[in-house]
Scaffold this motif. Structure first.
Motif: not given
Ligand SMILES: [Zn+2]
Length: 385
Positions: A186-188, A192-197, A231-236, A256-261
């Motif tokens: 979850v480190g971004g 990049q613009t890291n504003n979602s998880i 902001t948040t997004q939903l996944s599995y 888990y980070e939304a922008n994936e390293s």
């Protein structure tokens, strides 16, 4: 399949968030103490230990560092759980904070601390440091439920430490787990613009625990948005230490980070390729969520006159009869019950002081009960078995 699921979760989301988890000023006061400089210092320490594969001195040094951090914070229930496989022997680190009302029911928050091919500052120094910061801030905060801070090892070789814990602690002890909250990477990503998880819910077999996972994940997403600027997004959920728990029937959620390293599992998984301010925000949101999941007792004393005096029992109910009681009068109160899709399935107003609710017509499953009087509104999870 995917649009179908998205649609239903969207419906659930809007209906639940309009009732549940209002911003809590006490939780906010705890969250306000999350320290960006602590997080940065801890990430640097973690990175400096080097590559932490099972069998390395670096991993043992990291284990000792984590353990001593809990000791220095004043935690006394610290267990090292050794396990061995072809790479060597390593330890899960299990730190328990006892709850005030439900000491034998646990919220498990976990992160792995072993790494592959590099220092793993993001995967999973980020989760490791997040747990340390939450443990620091929760040390003297009362929670109704017990919390276990668990640092797993052997994750990178196939979830070996978490599987060992489920097989050798959770199952034989029949551990009563309310929720497993997994934090992994979850480190971004720098520049990049890291504003979602990404909030992860259980969509795999066995499926009996899936609706409870989605309810908890909605609470998680709501708390992230209340206590951070993300902001948040939903996944599995997949591929991390919550999986052995899921197979065991436990209720899980994760971040888990939304922008994936692109650097995980490489020598370039380092702080300079991350966004520590993003981790700071994730930590704030996670702390708000953990306070909500574990129910902080400070809140109880503050609002004793109104909202926390409601009791709904038995919960779970096995015969469809549930009682609602309150220390105050229930005369001007009402209750509404929603299913996991956010549909209202039961409603009653002008309640008796000991109200007997007949819910036999409702299907077995997880529901959200919203109890209101003129002062307040409180949301409770209700399970019908
Ligand atoms: Zn990981």
């Amino acid at each position: 399949m995917k649009p179908f699921i998205t649609k239903y979760f969207f419906l659930f989301f809007i209906s639940i968030t309009s009732y549940a988890q209002n911003h809590n000023t006490y939780y906010q006061s705890v969250v306000d103490n999350v320290s960006a400089s602590n997080i940065l210092a801890d990430l640097t320490s973690f990175e400096n230990f080097g590559t932490k594969r099972v069998g390395t001195t670096a991993l043992t040094n990291t284990e000792n560092w984590i353990t001593s951090r809990y000791q220095n914070l004043g935690y006394t229930d610290i267990e090292l759980q050794p396990f061995s496989y072809n790479r060597g022997t390593s330890n899960n680190i299990i730190v328990t904070k006892t709850g005030t009302v439900y000491p034998n029911t646990y919220i498990i928050i976990d992160a792995h601390y072993d790494t592959l091919n590099g220092p793993g500052t993001n995967d999973n120094g980020s989760g490791t440091v997040l747990l340390l910061e939450l443990a620091r801030l929760l040390k003297d905060v009362n929670t109704e439920y017990s919390i276990k801070f668990v640092h797993f090892s052997g994750e990178e070789d196939g979830l070996i430490g978490s599987q060992y814990y489920v097989d050798n602690t959770v199952s034989p002890q029949n551990l009563d787990i309310r929720l497993v909250f997994n934090i992994d990477q979850v480190g971004g990503v720098s520049n990049q613009t890291n504003n979602s998880i990404t909030c992860e819910e259980d969509r795999s077999s066995p499926t009996g625990n899936n609706s409870a996972s989605s309810a908890m994940t909605s609470i998680l997403a709501n708390c992230i948005e209340l206590y951070s600027n993300l902001t948040t997004q939903l996944s599995y959920a997949y591929g991390s230490d919550y999986v052995p728990f899921q197979y065991n029937g436990e209720v899980i959620t994760g971040l888990y980070e939304a922008n994936e390293s692109q650097y995980s599992h490489t020598a370039s998984d380092v702080l300079s390729n991350m966004d520590p301010n993003y981790l700071y925000e994730v930590t704030k949101g996670s702390l708000g969520a953990l306070l909500e999941f574990a129910v902080s007792s400070e809140t109880l004393s503050i609002s004793q006159n109104d909202k926390e005096t409601f009791k709904l029992y038995p919960n779970p109910s096995s015969n469809g009869i549930v009682y609602l009681s309150s220390n105050a009068s229930l005369n001007n109160s009402s209750i509404k019950i929603y299913d996991v899709l956010g549909k209202e399935v039961f409603s009653k107003s002008n309640l008796q002081n000991l109200e007997r609710l007949h819910l036999k017509k409702l299907q077995k499953g997880v529901y959200i009960a919203v109890i209101k009087n003129k002062h307040t509104s409180i949301t409770k999870k209700l399970i019908l078995n």
